[in-house]
Write a protein that holds these residues in place. Structure first.
Motif, short mmCIF file in Angstrom:
data_model
loop_
_atom_site.label_atom_id
_atom_site.label_comp_id
_atom_site.label_asym_id
_atom_site.label_seq_id
_atom_site.Cartn_x
_atom_site.Cartn_y
_atom_site.Cartn_z
N VAL A 37 30.31 37.95 29.70
CA VAL A 37 32.27 38.17 28.92
C VAL A 37 33.17 37.17 29.48
CG1 VAL A 37 33.74 39.38 29.52
CG2 VAL A 37 31.31 40.66 29.93
N LYS A 38 33.49 36.43 28.50
CA LYS A 38 34.60 35.62 28.39
C LYS A 38 35.56 35.96 28.10
CE LYS A 38 31.04 32.60 26.75
NZ LYS A 38 30.89 30.66 28.39
N LEU A 39 36.64 35.56 29.69
CA LEU A 39 38.05 36.40 30.47
C LEU A 39 39.26 34.53 29.54
CD1 LEU A 39 37.29 37.98 32.97
CD2 LEU A 39 37.53 39.38 30.16
N SER A 40 40.03 34.96 29.29
CA SER A 40 40.96 34.16 28.76
C SER A 40 41.72 33.46 30.72
CB SER A 40 42.27 34.93 28.02
OG SER A 40 42.79 35.85 29.18
N PRO A 41 41.88 32.58 31.61
CA PRO A 41 42.48 32.44 32.95
C PRO A 41 43.49 33.59 33.00
CG PRO A 41 42.40 30.49 31.26
CD PRO A 41 42.00 31.20 30.16
N ALA A 42 44.26 34.09 32.08
CA ALA A 42 45.88 35.23 32.37
C ALA A 42 44.88 36.69 32.62
CB ALA A 42 46.15 35.50 31.25
N ASP A 43 43.30 36.53 31.78
CA ASP A 43 42.85 38.12 32.00
C ASP A 43 42.45 37.83 32.99
OD1 ASP A 43 43.74 39.28 29.11
OD2 ASP A 43 42.31 38.83 28.43
N GLU A 44 41.31 36.34 33.21
CA GLU A 44 40.64 36.50 35.12
C GLU A 44 41.00 36.87 35.72
OE1 GLU A 44 37.10 33.55 36.84
OE2 GLU A 44 38.65 33.50 35.06
N ALA A 45 42.58 36.10 36.28
CA ALA A 45 43.39 36.91 37.11
C ALA A 45 44.07 37.87 37.51
CB ALA A 45 44.62 35.84 36.71
N GLU A 46 44.22 38.45 35.69
CA GLU A 46 44.06 39.78 35.79
C GLU A 46 43.55 40.85 36.94
OE1 GLU A 46 45.59 43.87 33.43
OE2 GLU A 46 45.96 41.07 32.46
N LEU A 47 41.81 40.12 36.47
CA LEU A 47 41.20 41.13 36.80
C LEU A 47 40.88 40.79 38.39
CD1 LEU A 47 37.92 42.40 36.04
CD2 LEU A 47 36.87 41.34 35.49
N LEU A 48 40.66 40.15 39.19
CA LEU A 48 40.30 39.56 40.25
C LEU A 48 41.63 40.50 41.02
CD1 LEU A 48 39.24 36.33 40.11
CD2 LEU A 48 37.87 37.60 40.71
N GLU A 49 42.42 40.33 40.60
CA GLU A 49 43.73 41.15 41.21
C GLU A 49 43.69 42.17 41.64
OE1 GLU A 49 48.35 42.15 40.65
OE2 GLU A 49 47.95 39.53 40.02
N ALA A 50 42.73 42.91 40.46
CA ALA A 50 42.97 44.29 39.97
C ALA A 50 41.45 44.57 40.93
CB ALA A 50 42.75 45.32 38.90
N LEU A 51 40.12 43.75 40.91
CA LEU A 51 39.20 43.67 42.18
C LEU A 51 39.87 43.73 43.60
CD1 LEU A 51 36.38 41.90 40.58
CD2 LEU A 51 36.97 44.70 41.41
N ASP A 52 40.40 43.26 43.92
CA ASP A 52 41.68 42.61 44.89
C ASP A 52 41.75 43.92 45.38
OD1 ASP A 52 39.75 40.81 45.70
OD2 ASP A 52 41.91 39.19 44.79
N GLU A 53 42.68 44.57 44.74
CA GLU A 53 43.89 45.59 44.67
C GLU A 53 42.53 46.74 45.18
OE1 GLU A 53 46.11 47.95 42.27
OE2 GLU A 53 46.98 46.07 42.06
N ALA A 54 41.99 47.16 44.55
CA ALA A 54 40.32 48.22 44.60
C ALA A 54 40.16 48.45 45.89
CB ALA A 54 39.81 47.94 44.47
N ASP A 55 40.17 47.26 46.92
CA ASP A 55 39.27 46.59 47.82
C ASP A 55 39.82 46.95 48.70
OD1 ASP A 55 37.13 45.81 46.46
OD2 ASP A 55 37.30 43.43 47.29
N VAL A 56 41.23 47.36 48.83
CA VAL A 56 42.44 47.88 50.01
C VAL A 56 42.33 49.44 50.13
CG1 VAL A 56 42.90 45.16 50.56
CG2 VAL A 56 43.92 46.72 48.49
N GLU A 57 42.51 49.78 48.63
CA GLU A 57 43.16 51.34 48.42
C GLU A 57 42.11 52.17 48.15
OE1 GLU A 57 44.72 51.99 44.24
OE2 GLU A 57 46.25 50.53 44.05
N ASP A 58 42.77 53.30 49.08
CA ASP A 58 41.24 54.58 49.59
C ASP A 58 41.26 55.65 47.86
OD1 ASP A 58 41.73 54.63 51.76
OD2 ASP A 58 42.89 55.55 52.10
N GLY A 59 39.97 55.36 47.64
CA GLY A 59 39.19 55.84 46.27
C GLY A 59 38.74 57.45 46.74
N ILE A 60 38.61 57.80 45.68
CA ILE A 60 38.16 58.87 45.61
C ILE A 60 36.55 59.03 45.41
CG2 ILE A 60 40.36 59.74 44.72
CD1 ILE A 60 38.78 60.42 42.09
#
Length: 73
Positions: A37-60
């Protein structure tokens, strides 16, 4: 719902340590190492930010997710 990793042996998926009743319906996902999967630098940064956020939030649980998704069917 469970997540398990298995290996194909003689054309059958073998999962160690998981005992499923005969007739259980399962879904198998395979990795295709050739597809990237090829991501633009902006999309990759957004994905990494979302993964970091998911690691600290409670899930269901998966069960709760499916209950919530049923509302849209």
């Amino acid at each position: 719902m469970q997540l398990a990793t298995g290996t194909v042996v003689n054309g059958k998926v073998v999962v160690e340590g998981l005992d499923l009743p005969e007739g259980t319906s399962v879904t198998v996902l395979t990795r295709d190492d050739e597809l990237a999967v090829k991501l633009s630098p902006a999309d990759e940064a957004e994905l990494l930010e979302a993964l970091d956020e998911a690691d600290v939030e409670d899930g269901i649980s998966a069960e709760e997710l499916f209950v919530r998704l049923q509302r849209f069917c």
